[in-house]
Design a protein around this motif. Structure first.
Motif, PDB file in Angstrom:
ATOM      1  N   ARG A  37       0.825  -1.203   0.000  1.00 22.16           N
ATOM      2  CA  ARG A  37       0.000   0.000   0.000  1.00 22.16           C
ATOM      3  C   ARG A  37       0.856   1.248   0.000  1.00 22.16           C
ATOM      4  O   ARG A  37       2.003   1.233   0.407  1.00 22.16           O
ATOM      5  CB  ARG A  37      -0.902   0.025   1.237  1.00 22.16           C
ATOM      6  CG  ARG A  37      -1.878  -1.095   1.284  1.00 22.16           C
ATOM      7  CD  ARG A  37      -2.701  -1.008   2.527  1.00 22.16           C
ATOM      8  NE  ARG A  37      -1.898  -1.219   3.713  1.00 22.16           N
ATOM      9  CZ  ARG A  37      -2.244  -0.808   4.915  1.00 22.16           C
ATOM     10  NH1 ARG A  37      -3.352  -0.145   5.080  1.00 22.16           N
ATOM     11  NH2 ARG A  37      -1.495  -1.053   5.942  1.00 22.16           N
ATOM     12  N   PHE A  38       0.265   2.326  -0.430  1.00 15.50           N
ATOM     13  CA  PHE A  38       0.885   3.630  -0.279  1.00 15.50           C
ATOM     14  C   PHE A  38       0.403   4.209   1.045  1.00 15.50           C
ATOM     15  O   PHE A  38      -0.792   4.326   1.269  1.00 15.50           O
ATOM     16  CB  PHE A  38       0.494   4.556  -1.428  1.00 15.50           C
ATOM     17  CG  PHE A  38       1.222   4.241  -2.695  1.00 15.50           C
ATOM     18  CD1 PHE A  38       2.240   5.069  -3.135  1.00 15.50           C
ATOM     19  CD2 PHE A  38       0.910   3.120  -3.430  1.00 15.50           C
ATOM     20  CE1 PHE A  38       2.918   4.788  -4.298  1.00 15.50           C
ATOM     21  CE2 PHE A  38       1.590   2.826  -4.601  1.00 15.50           C
ATOM     22  CZ  PHE A  38       2.600   3.661  -5.037  1.00 15.50           C
ATOM     23  N   PRO A  68      -5.404   9.691   0.332  1.00 14.06           N
ATOM     24  CA  PRO A  68      -6.778   9.658  -0.141  1.00 14.06           C
ATOM     25  C   PRO A  68      -7.473   8.328   0.115  1.00 14.06           C
ATOM     26  O   PRO A  68      -8.662   8.193  -0.109  1.00 14.06           O
ATOM     27  CB  PRO A  68      -6.592   9.859  -1.651  1.00 14.06           C
ATOM     28  CG  PRO A  68      -5.314   9.157  -1.957  1.00 14.06           C
ATOM     29  CD  PRO A  68      -4.435   9.382  -0.741  1.00 14.06           C
ATOM     30  N   ASN A  69      -6.735   7.317   0.533  1.00 16.93           N
ATOM     31  CA  ASN A  69      -7.344   5.996   0.648  1.00 16.93           C
ATOM     32  C   ASN A  69      -7.527   5.551   2.088  1.00 16.93           C
ATOM     33  O   ASN A  69      -7.833   4.409   2.352  1.00 16.93           O
ATOM     34  CB  ASN A  69      -6.498   4.965  -0.095  1.00 16.93           C
ATOM     35  CG  ASN A  69      -5.067   4.945   0.419  1.00 16.93           C
ATOM     36  OD1 ASN A  69      -4.667   5.847   1.136  1.00 16.93           O
ATOM     37  ND2 ASN A  69      -4.320   3.940   0.052  1.00 16.93           N
ATOM     38  N   GLY A  70      -7.333   6.463   3.002  1.00 20.20           N
ATOM     39  CA  GLY A  70      -7.563   6.113   4.389  1.00 20.20           C
ATOM     40  C   GLY A  70      -6.493   5.220   4.987  1.00 20.20           C
ATOM     41  O   GLY A  70      -6.651   4.732   6.082  1.00 20.20           O
ATOM     42  N   ALA A  71      -5.413   5.002   4.250  1.00 16.25           N
ATOM     43  CA  ALA A  71      -4.379   4.125   4.773  1.00 16.25           C
ATOM     44  C   ALA A  71      -3.674   4.781   5.948  1.00 16.25           C
ATOM     45  O   ALA A  71      -3.485   5.979   5.976  1.00 16.25           O
ATOM     46  CB  ALA A  71      -3.371   3.792   3.681  1.00 16.25           C
ATOM     47  N   TYR A 103       0.869   7.224   4.036  1.00 15.96           N
ATOM     48  CA  TYR A 103       1.458   8.486   4.458  1.00 15.96           C
ATOM     49  C   TYR A 103       2.152   8.353   5.792  1.00 15.96           C
ATOM     50  O   TYR A 103       1.592   7.800   6.733  1.00 15.96           O
ATOM     51  CB  TYR A 103       0.381   9.549   4.627  1.00 15.96           C
ATOM     52  CG  TYR A 103      -0.286   9.957   3.363  1.00 15.96           C
ATOM     53  CD1 TYR A 103       0.318  10.873   2.530  1.00 15.96           C
ATOM     54  CD2 TYR A 103      -1.504   9.425   3.009  1.00 15.96           C
ATOM     55  CE1 TYR A 103      -0.289  11.247   1.363  1.00 15.96           C
ATOM     56  CE2 TYR A 103      -2.117   9.791   1.851  1.00 15.96           C
ATOM     57  CZ  TYR A 103      -1.509  10.705   1.024  1.00 15.96           C
ATOM     58  OH  TYR A 103      -2.115  11.066  -0.130  1.00 15.96           O
TER      59      TYR A 103
END
Lengths: 244, 125
Positions: free
Chosen positions: A116-117, A205-208, A119
């Protein structure tokens, strides 16, 4: 508030320089709730608010109970543990943005890549700063959201690392440092849109969410000298158990 | 202990009501937002993970009371009760289901989600 060795990141903000300084090892800056009324007193408690020690009031908080990282201690160190699912802290001062040059550091440990990406520090659209490349498990520094504004490290391990990034807005040059060593040559991005940094430890943007630890972070709205850079990195290395 | 919860898309609104009842305020209505996990069938889930006490797990499985802070009837208690009725609580990971709010105990949140049969929906930066 001086640190061992005589250096304190507070000196970087003399004269009202914009930025932020987060120090999870300082319990006086940690609160279990986002309002900052219930202090963190022991390991295992959630952290709903962490005060900015720079004097700029750029505190980070998390109002949603389940998304709060956990204060953790071990081996003489202290850190915020992010669960990799939904934990993230948000910078409360909406006006906080980089209108000048940037110097940024964060000491962190990444537990899993997980394809996953994720942050480590950043926000939506502009101002990602540090983000892992999910598939390759590299750390990116992205002060500007364009392909020519990206620098990556090699594959990172699961030990703590002191990451540093700098952006000279006048020349456009950006650079990335890993454990005190400049990793890549500078680049010159064409897009110099002012980024907005809103998150520490995950989010858009993906909630990661960051899966691992954050031991400290320093954000300065100018370019530090080589001496200052070395001192900040030594300071964060001591906070994270890194040997530079 | 750490509790990791998988909320299917259809239960998000009700699960957020339950999160407010068990949590601390109206902000907990945003506990389940991003549908960034999926099961083998492609069903989407919003997930949360947090350290909890025995008191929390007991309250989650007991009769629900409107929280003291909710003097304006912000919480939809009917929705919270529907979410509780769909709650599956397990001390070990069990497979997430698209009609259940599945809550599993496990120290490693990502490992727990994997054991629940969920993978992250990757969005590149």
């Amino acid at each position: 508030m001086m640190q061992s060795g005589g250096f304190s990141p507070a000196s970087l903000f003399a004269g009202g320089t914009e930025g932020a300084w987060y120090d999870p090892s300082d319990l006086t800056t940690l609160f279990q709730d986002s309002a900052g009324t219930t202090p963190v007193t022991t390991a295992g408690q959630p952290v709903g608010k962490m005060l900015d020690k720079s004097g700029n009031g750029n505190h980070v908080a998390q109002a949603i109970s389940a998304k709060r990282p956990t204060y953790t201690e071990g081996s003489g160190l202290a850190w915020l543990a992010f669960d990799g699912v939904d934990d993230a802290m948000e910078i409360q001062n909406a006006a906080f943005s980089f209108t000048g040059d940037q110097s940024v550091w964060v000491a962190a440990k990444h537990d899993t890549g997980n394809g996953r990406f994720i942050y480590l520090m950043g926000g939506s659209d502009k101002g990602y700063l540090f983000v892992t490349e999910g598939s390759t498990r590299k750390m990116r520094f992205i002060p500007i959201n364009t392909a020519d504004g990206v620098i990556s490290t090699s594959v990172i391990g699961t030990s703590p690392i002191v990451f540093g990034g700098a952006w000279d807005r006048s020349s456009g040059d950006i650079s990335l440092r890993e454990n005190g060593v400049e990793y890549t040559a500078s680049k010159t991005p064409a897009d110099v849109t002012v980024p907005v940094v809103t998150l520490l430890g995950g989010g858009n943007p993906n909630g990661a969410s960051w899966d691992g630890n954050i031991y400290g972070a320093v954000i300065v709205n100018n370019l530090t000298t080589a001496s200052e850079t070395g001192e900040v990195e030594a300071y964060l290395a001591a906070k994270s158990g890194v040997t530079l | 202990m750490r509790l990791t919860i998988a909320c299917p898309e259809a239960l998000r609104d009700d699960a957020n009501q339950l999160a407010m009842v068990l949590g601390y305020g109206p902000s907990d209505a945003e506990t389940y937002v991003a549908l960034n996990w999926q099961d083998a069938g492609g069903n989407l889930y919003a997930c949360a993970s947090l350290p909890v006490s025995d008191t929390f797990t007991t309250a989650a499985q007991s009769g629900l009371q409107r929280p003291a802070w909710d003097t304006d009837n912000h919480v939809n208690m009917a929705g919270a009760n529907r979410a509780q009725a769909a709650l599956v609580f397990s001390l070990t990971p069990v497979t997430a289901m698209p009609d259940k709010l599945t809550a599993c105990v496990g120290d490693d949140a990502l490992a727990t989600l994997a054991a629940m049969g969920l993978t992250h929906v990757v969005v590149d930066v």
